[in-house]
Design a protein around this motif. Structure first.
Motif, PDB file in Angstrom:
ATOM      1  N   TYR A 256      40.998  31.239  25.643  1.00 42.98           N
ATOM      2  CA  TYR A 256      40.055  31.708  27.411  1.00 42.98           C
ATOM      3  C   TYR A 256      41.339  32.797  28.159  1.00 42.98           C
ATOM      4  CZ  TYR A 256      37.210  28.607  25.403  1.00 42.98           C
ATOM      5  OH  TYR A 256      36.152  27.170  24.781  1.00 42.98           O
ATOM      6  N   ASN A 259      41.864  36.218  28.053  1.00 43.01           N
ATOM      7  CA  ASN A 259      40.803  36.893  27.892  1.00 43.01           C
ATOM      8  C   ASN A 259      40.469  36.937  26.089  1.00 43.01           C
ATOM      9  OD1 ASN A 259      38.144  38.025  28.455  1.00 43.01           O
ATOM     10  ND2 ASN A 259      38.845  39.656  29.509  1.00 43.01           N
ATOM     11  N   TYR A 272      32.234  34.989  23.547  1.00 43.71           N
ATOM     12  CA  TYR A 272      32.795  36.294  24.017  1.00 43.71           C
ATOM     13  C   TYR A 272      33.160  37.392  22.790  1.00 43.71           C
ATOM     14  CZ  TYR A 272      35.729  39.851  26.634  1.00 43.71           C
ATOM     15  OH  TYR A 272      36.298  40.848  26.871  1.00 43.71           O
ATOM     16  N   ARG A 277      29.866  39.153  27.297  1.00 44.72           N
ATOM     17  CA  ARG A 277      29.790  38.160  26.929  1.00 44.72           C
ATOM     18  C   ARG A 277      27.615  37.109  26.625  1.00 44.72           C
ATOM     19  NH1 ARG A 277      33.812  35.737  28.232  1.00 44.72           N
ATOM     20  NH2 ARG A 277      35.701  36.439  29.272  1.00 44.72           N
TER      21      ARG A 277
END
Ligand code: SF4
Length: 380
Positions: A256, A259, A272, A277
């Motif tokens: 996370y 990213n 994602y 998303r």
């Protein structure tokens, strides 16, 4: 790449919690719901199998809610299903969230047999009075018993979640909680500040003027104490709220903060995938019905443009103490963060909130305390 699975059931709603979870009141209805829910999760997983491709999945995180409420054999067979149907890497990290009141040694052995190698235990505090004040069902002594049980069952990485800033909590209580947690020698500690979320019982009490919380200075002292005591005990502070022994950083949560893509499965789960998303509707019956028809039920679905992907990469990455690597950012987006955020970065450096060290842009000590300001600066 990872997979998150949301298990939206709890024995009772904690007073501070705004996560999507339902109280389990009727054992018969629960057994039926679990079967329908796991069937819907399987359908959703198969749907993603066809669009995910063969990128290896390194981590599985089963969160909630209280996943440890599910019958262990059913959860274990669901994990085995995921590992067969999705392209898991050879030795994935498989985390399950658990509460100290809902663990059994037999059940844990079944789950470690299915590959669960990390358990995140909702300890929260080591004082029965504080636990009662936030609606937790366990007692402090059950935390230690659970840690020993998890070790006997062969769990190789144990996290304890703790919360500071609780109603009635003093700095002395917090020190005691940290000391007792450290005495159990967990591999990882997550220490969060309490936030009073709308829709919770704590929020209603706050609105009614009957909630007594520690003041801002006292909360800052609690965070300072955490950042002193845990590193002294050999834990690396690697993310604003997270501390680990060497080799025990949470690989899934690092996804996370870096990213990276992940599949989110379940009612209320977010994911994602391929630059999009999405979040599923937080509606258990609706989720089950949608997947009976073979359809996703999104609450939100957004394809991110490169600017948004860059912003998110900076905002999430600055939560990590090591910061964002300039070279990695350039490799991913074809430009330096200096080219995109020169003005913002210069201003943050001028305010003493960030610094660039050996090719990494990272928050300073002051920036850690004002992390919201640092994040906001990267949102265009
Ligand atoms: S056990 Fe966890 S998910 Fe369930 S109500 Fe309490 S804090 Fe929320």
């Amino acid at each position: 790449m990872g997979v998150y699975v949301h298990i939206p059931f709890c024995a009772r709603k904690c007073f501070y919690c705004d996560f999507h979870s339902l109280e389990v009141r009727d054992a018969h209805r629960f057994a039926h719901l679990v079967d329908s829910y796991l069937a819907a999760l399987r359908r959703e997983a198969l749907y993603f199998r066809s669009i995910w491709g063969d990128k290896p999945i390194e981590s599985l995180f089963i969160g909630g809610g209280t996943p440890s409420l599910l019958p262990a054999d059913k959860l274990a067979s669901f994990i085995s299903f995921l590992r067969t149907e999705l392209p898991f890497a050879a030795a994935p990290e498989i985390t399950m969230e658990a509460n100290p009141h809902s663990l059994s040694e037999e059940g844990m052995e079944v789950l470690t047999g299915a590959g669960v190698n990390r358990v995140s235990l909702g300890a929260q505090a080591f004082q029965d009075g504080l636990l009662r004040a936030i609606g937790r069902l366990h007692r402090a002594e059950q935390i230690g018993e659970s840690v020993h049980l998890l070790r006997r069952a062969g769990v190789s990485s144990i996290n304890l979640d703790l919360i500071f800033g609780l109603p009635g909590q003093s700095l002395v209580h917090w020190r005691e909680s940290l000391e007792q947690a450290l005495a159990l020698e967990p591999d990882h500690l997550s220490c969060y500040a309490l936030t009073v979320e709308p829709g919770t019982l704590l929020h209603a009490w706050q609105e009614a003027g009957v909630l007594q919380l520690p003041g801002e200075d006292e909360q800052a002292d609690m965070y300072d104490l955490t950042r002193t005591m845990l590193p002294e005990a050999g834990y690396e502070h690697y993310e604003i709220s997270n501390f680990s022994r060497p080799g025990h950083r949470c690989r899934h949560n690092l996804l996370y903060w870096h990213n990276r893509p992940y599949i989110g499965l379940g009612s209320g789960a977010a994911g994602y995938v391929h630059g999009c998303r999405y979040s599923n509707r937080a509606d258990l019956d609706g989720y089950i019905k949608s997947w009976e028809k073979g359809e996703p039920s999104y609450e939100e679905f957004q394809e991110l443009n490169p600017e948004q992907q860059m912003d998110e990469t900076m905002m999430l990455g600055m939560r990590l103490l090591e910061g964002v690597a300039e070279e990695e950012f350039r490799r991913r987006f074809g430009v330096s963060y200096w080219d995109v955020y020169r003005e913002a970065i210069t201003e943050l450096i001028g305010q003493g909130l960030v610094e660039e060290v050996q090719g990494y842009l990272r928050t300073t000590e002051l920036g850690l305390l004002l992390e919201n300001r640092v994040s906001a600066a990267f949102l265009r």
